[in-house]
Design a protein around this motif. Structure first.
Motif, PDB file in Angstrom:
ATOM      1  N   GLY A  10      -6.686  -2.202  -6.522  1.00  0.00           N
ATOM      2  CA  GLY A  10      -6.421  -1.448  -5.413  1.00  0.00           C
ATOM      3  C   GLY A  10      -5.260  -1.171  -4.756  1.00  0.00           C
ATOM      4  O   GLY A  10      -4.901  -0.196  -3.757  1.00  0.00           O
ATOM      5  N   GLY A  11      -4.109  -1.637  -5.521  1.00  0.00           N
ATOM      6  CA  GLY A  11      -2.837  -1.078  -5.224  1.00  0.00           C
ATOM      7  C   GLY A  11      -1.976  -2.384  -4.932  1.00  0.00           C
ATOM      8  O   GLY A  11      -2.268  -3.607  -4.452  1.00  0.00           O
ATOM      9  N   ALA A  12      -0.578  -2.217  -4.947  1.00  0.00           N
ATOM     10  CA  ALA A  12       0.241  -3.289  -4.788  1.00  0.00           C
ATOM     11  C   ALA A  12       0.698  -3.173  -3.224  1.00  0.00           C
ATOM     12  O   ALA A  12       0.480  -2.440  -2.420  1.00  0.00           O
ATOM     13  CB  ALA A  12       1.871  -3.041  -5.351  1.00  0.00           C
ATOM     14  N   LYS A  31      -3.804   0.696   0.601  1.00  0.00           N
ATOM     15  CA  LYS A  31      -3.820   0.816   2.084  1.00  0.00           C
ATOM     16  C   LYS A  31      -3.117   0.025   2.773  1.00  0.00           C
ATOM     17  O   LYS A  31      -3.174  -1.228   2.839  1.00  0.00           O
ATOM     18  CB  LYS A  31      -5.169   1.055   2.434  1.00  0.00           C
ATOM     19  CG  LYS A  31      -6.017   2.164   1.755  1.00  0.00           C
ATOM     20  CD  LYS A  31      -7.488   2.196   2.521  1.00  0.00           C
ATOM     21  CE  LYS A  31      -8.186   3.456   1.775  1.00  0.00           C
ATOM     22  NZ  LYS A  31      -9.707   3.430   2.169  1.00  0.00           N
ATOM     23  N   GLY A  32      -2.290   0.427   3.974  1.00  0.00           N
ATOM     24  CA  GLY A  32      -1.308  -0.296   4.604  1.00  0.00           C
ATOM     25  C   GLY A  32      -0.278  -0.933   3.995  1.00  0.00           C
ATOM     26  O   GLY A  32       0.414  -1.646   4.806  1.00  0.00           O
ATOM     27  N   GLY A  60       0.832  13.675   3.103  1.00  0.00           N
ATOM     28  CA  GLY A  60      -0.415  13.516   3.549  1.00  0.00           C
ATOM     29  C   GLY A  60      -1.242  12.051   2.891  1.00  0.00           C
ATOM     30  O   GLY A  60      -2.106  11.463   3.601  1.00  0.00           O
ATOM     31  N   ASP A  61      -0.769  11.977   1.646  1.00  0.00           N
ATOM     32  CA  ASP A  61      -1.343  10.788   0.841  1.00  0.00           C
ATOM     33  C   ASP A  61      -0.906   9.623   1.790  1.00  0.00           C
ATOM     34  O   ASP A  61      -1.618   8.724   1.768  1.00  0.00           O
ATOM     35  CB  ASP A  61      -0.935  10.683  -0.466  1.00  0.00           C
ATOM     36  CG  ASP A  61      -1.255  12.138  -1.434  1.00  0.00           C
ATOM     37  OD1 ASP A  61      -2.343  12.383  -0.906  1.00  0.00           O
ATOM     38  OD2 ASP A  61      -0.905  12.353  -2.183  1.00  0.00           O
ATOM     39  N   PHE A  62       0.485   9.417   2.169  1.00  0.00           N
ATOM     40  CA  PHE A  62       0.811   8.519   2.942  1.00  0.00           C
ATOM     41  C   PHE A  62       0.267   8.289   4.142  1.00  0.00           C
ATOM     42  O   PHE A  62      -0.071   7.356   4.661  1.00  0.00           O
ATOM     43  CB  PHE A  62       2.537   8.557   3.005  1.00  0.00           C
ATOM     44  CG  PHE A  62       3.085   8.571   1.754  1.00  0.00           C
ATOM     45  CD1 PHE A  62       3.034   7.543   0.532  1.00  0.00           C
ATOM     46  CD2 PHE A  62       4.231   9.399   1.317  1.00  0.00           C
ATOM     47  CE1 PHE A  62       3.656   7.393  -0.521  1.00  0.00           C
ATOM     48  CE2 PHE A  62       4.966   9.156   0.211  1.00  0.00           C
ATOM     49  CZ  PHE A  62       4.667   8.325  -0.642  1.00  0.00           C
ATOM     50  N   ASN A  64      -2.185   4.896   5.845  1.00  0.00           N
ATOM     51  CA  ASN A  64      -1.250   3.980   6.767  1.00  0.00           C
ATOM     52  C   ASN A  64       0.023   3.433   5.975  1.00  0.00           C
ATOM     53  O   ASN A  64      -0.013   2.212   6.053  1.00  0.00           O
ATOM     54  CB  ASN A  64      -2.293   3.147   7.297  1.00  0.00           C
ATOM     55  CG  ASN A  64      -3.186   3.615   8.382  1.00  0.00           C
ATOM     56  OD1 ASN A  64      -3.186   4.738   8.926  1.00  0.00           O
ATOM     57  ND2 ASN A  64      -4.156   2.934   8.686  1.00  0.00           N
ATOM     58  N   ILE A  65       0.639   4.236   5.064  1.00  0.00           N
ATOM     59  CA  ILE A  65       1.571   3.652   4.375  1.00  0.00           C
ATOM     60  C   ILE A  65       2.978   3.517   5.144  1.00  0.00           C
ATOM     61  O   ILE A  65       3.286   4.580   5.851  1.00  0.00           O
ATOM     62  CB  ILE A  65       1.898   4.284   3.028  1.00  0.00           C
ATOM     63  CG1 ILE A  65       0.565   4.508   2.257  1.00  0.00           C
ATOM     64  CG2 ILE A  65       3.206   3.916   2.171  1.00  0.00           C
ATOM     65  CD1 ILE A  65      -0.045   3.087   1.906  1.00  0.00           C
TER      66      ILE A  65
END
Length: 209
Positions: A77-79, A121-122, A141-143, A147-148
């Motif tokens: 899901g990401g770092a 996310k976040g 837009g991706d950020f 909610n980055i």
């Protein structure tokens, strides 16, 4: 960069770029007791150096068609945090080369694009790599949609020097392992050449009179 990113114990952190700054970031992350460190580069000898640090995973961008998505997959899901130590010196597409020549672009944004894909996310992206002017096709837009938090800027070195010097004197931190060349000041041109061209396994050069 590590402080500004708000890195916490137990975080998963991706470090983009294994030059002297990226390697230094990895060393500070180890002191922070993060859960997982993933170092990303395309130069084998720099990745090998990052791999020599206990617990660090390495990813060569040449081994994957889509590095950002690959990291997102292996982190489920990401770092939590991505620290971009590459900046505008990343690999440029043909289109970016043309844009940069026409002064429509400030260099590569490949590290930004990888960051946008592999952050959860976040999460927080900290840019310590140097960037140039304006950038086309910036993935704003991706950020926004995920909610980055974006942070960036140069290091307030004077504020950190006393603390770091004390840590070095007390044996808590050793910055010397990234030094690969010690040359005389008269060899400065050669030193810059091997650093710029990433030859002779150069990571960090110390010039002495």
């Amino acid at each position: 960069g590590v402080d500004n990113a708000g890195v916490k114990k137990g975080d998963t952190v991706v470090v983009l770029g294994c030059g002297p700054i990226g390697l230094s970031v990895i060393k500070w992350l180890i002191l922070k007791n993060v859960s997982r460190i993933i170092a990303v580069d395309q130069i084998p000898y720099r990745l090998n150096h990052a791999d020599s640090y206990k617990g660090v995973e390495t990813v060569n961008i040449k081994d994957h068609d889509d590095t950002g998505e690959y990291i997102k997959e292996i982190t489920h899901g990401g770092a939590d945090v991505v620290i971009d130590c590459v900046g505008m010196d990343g690999v440029m597409t043909t289109f970016e080369k043309i844009e940069t020549m026409l002064k429509l672009q400030g260099g590569s944004k490949s590290a930004i694009e990888i960051s946008s894909q592999c952050i959860k996310k976040g999460g927080t992206i900290m840019m310590v790599g140097v960037y140039g002017g304006r950038y086309n096709m910036f993935p704003l837009g991706d950020f926004f949609a995920r909610n980055i938090t974006l942070k960036m800027g140069q290091c307030p070195a004077q504020a950190y020097m006393p603390k770091i010097l004390d840590m070095i004197k007390n044996g808590e931190y050793d910055p010397t392992d990234i030094i690969t060349h010690k040359l005389s000041l008269s060899e400065g041109k050669y030193a810059y050449d091997i650093f710029d061209t990433k030859s002779d396994n150069c990571i960090k050069v110390i010039l002495k009179p």
